[in-house]
Design an enzyme around this catalytic site. Structure first.
Site, PDB file in Angstrom:
ATOM      1  N   GLU A  96       3.607  -5.623   6.133  1.00  0.00           N
ATOM      2  CA  GLU A  96       4.877  -4.924   6.042  1.00  0.00           C
ATOM      3  C   GLU A  96       5.187  -4.081   7.261  1.00  0.00           C
ATOM      4  O   GLU A  96       4.291  -3.584   7.950  1.00  0.00           O
ATOM      5  CB  GLU A  96       4.914  -4.047   4.788  1.00  0.00           C
ATOM      6  CG  GLU A  96       4.936  -4.887   3.535  1.00  0.00           C
ATOM      7  CD  GLU A  96       5.358  -4.099   2.319  1.00  0.00           C
ATOM      8  OE1 GLU A  96       5.419  -4.699   1.251  1.00  0.00           O
ATOM      9  OE2 GLU A  96       5.625  -2.889   2.430  1.00  0.00           O
ATOM     10  N   CYS A 345       4.879   6.879   2.083  1.00  0.00           N
ATOM     11  CA  CYS A 345       3.485   7.010   2.487  1.00  0.00           C
ATOM     12  C   CYS A 345       2.580   6.512   1.372  1.00  0.00           C
ATOM     13  O   CYS A 345       2.678   6.962   0.237  1.00  0.00           O
ATOM     14  CB  CYS A 345       3.170   8.480   2.751  1.00  0.00           C
ATOM     15  SG  CYS A 345       3.080   8.906   4.469  1.00  0.00           S
TER      16      CYS A 345
END
Length: 382
Positions: A96, A345
């Site tokens: 990703e 995150c």
């Protein structure tokens, strides 16, 4: 895009490599610059679109070369403007790439490996084992894809991507040559023309390669610290058993000194409830970093299934930050971005074909940190 057997992929070639390629096919070296501009400035993957390249050379290039990036599997856009691309690489795994806009700045978080061998306890990328290093074309291809998605043509005008951080899946220093080549392309004026201070490499602490880094490139450095002492870091970041904190911080300081400029090390510290978030840990951190020119990014943990860890309370985070702040450190707390598309995150997702644990596939997680010039708090160390 499927690889063409026997053809050279021009996407990942640096300027010297591109010049050697044109030498090898009997063409003049200035062609390297022409083709690189078409690839990186204009996002071209079709030789026929290169209007200042003669037809005979275009036909020759079609016979011996290709421009092939990773395959885009999906692209998602968050309500806060964060974007996430899932791309498939040659190994069959998906990694990703995440874009985080903030004012006039846009930071792209790039992956370097499919899977990871470091097995950090709070990161599920490590649980799936190591699959493959990304090629230079697959690393820079993430920038190429994102740039095309934004319609940033040419890439150096009104750019959407102002900063790149090597903080996606994998340990960049364990894919040294390909990452170095890709970062050179990020900074090359024939590539993306990004300032060296706006390209950041994040490492968990591969000491020999940190020492090697300054011989090859000048970029900003970030250290995934996550613990203020060896005993705790051995548990959270097992590579610490091989390269303990004293050795690691000395290597980071050697890197910064070798660049010959005043540089600041970025410290990444993921806060885990009741593990590394107590005031005693902050005090240890102050002592550990007292002689290290640095700024500190605190990253509250974003839980994922079966992680075994929790996010600290806001009060605990604030107390930890204040302790560091009062000691004179520049400290920021990471703001969650892209949570609605699992791009925050600790939420990066990648399906990795696992060669070391074939019976399992895990959601890939790698902490995403700020770019090198993230605004800091008012406190400044003296």
């Amino acid at each position: 895009m499927t690889a063409s057997i026997g053809k050279t992929n021009l996407l990942g070639l640096t300027q010297p490599e591109m010049e050697k390629f044109f030498d090898s096919i009997g063409e003049k070296r200035f062609r390297a610059g022409q083709v690189m501009k078409w690839i990186h400035h204009f996002g071209v993957d079709d030789f026929d679109a290169m209007t200042n390249v003669g037809k005979a050379l275009r036909e020759k290039l079609k016979a011996v070369a290709e421009i092939r990036g990773p395959e885009v599997v999906s692209e998602d856009i968050s309500s806060d403007g964060t974007r996430k691309w899932v791309v498939r690489v040659a190994s069959g795994s998906c990694v990703e790439t995440v874009y985080i806009p903030q004012g006039k700045r846009g930071t792209l978080c790039v992956s370097s490996q499919a899977g990871c061998a470091l097995d950090c306890s709070f990161c599920s990328t490590g649980k799936q084992g190591f699959n493959s290093n990304l090629t230079a074309a697959e690393v820079i291809g993430q920038v190429w894809i994102a740039n095309k998605s934004f319609g940033s043509v040419p890439a150096t005008v009104d750019r959407a991507i102002t900063n790149v951080v090597m903080m996606g899946m994998g340990e960049p220093l364990l894919n040294f040559d390909n990452v170095i080549a890709a970062m050179h392309l990020m900074m090359d004026d024939l590539g993306y023309g990004i300032s060296k201070r706006r390209v950041t490499l994040s490492t968990s602490g591969v000491v020999p390669m940190i020492d090697e880094l300054a011989k090859h490139i000048d970029v900003s450095l970030a250290l995934s610290l996550h613990a203020p002492n060896d005993a705790l870091r051995n548990q959270l970041v097992p590579i610490n058993k091989k390269y303990p904190l004293k050795m690691l911080l000395e290597s980071c300081q050697r890197y910064m000194s070798a660049l010959g400029e005043k540089r600041v090390l970025t410290i990444e510290y993921t806060l885990l409830k009741d593990v590394n978030d107590k005031l005693e840990h902050a005090v240890e951190m102050i002592e550990l970093l007292k002689d290290v020119p640095c700024k500190i990014n605190l990253i509250p943990f974003n839980p994922f299934p079966h992680s075994g860890y929790e996010r600290p309370s806001n009060n605990a985070i604030r107390r930890f930050q204040d302790q560091l702040h009062h000691a004179g450190f520049n400290v920021t707390v990471r703001t969650t971005r892209g949570e609605d598309i699992d791009a925050a995150c600790g939420q990066l997702v990648g399906q990795v074909l696992d060669r070391t644990r074939r019976s399992e596939r895990y959601i890939a997680v790698r902490e995403l940190s700020a770019d090198a010039d993230m605004p800091q708090s008012a406190a400044t160390r003296t």
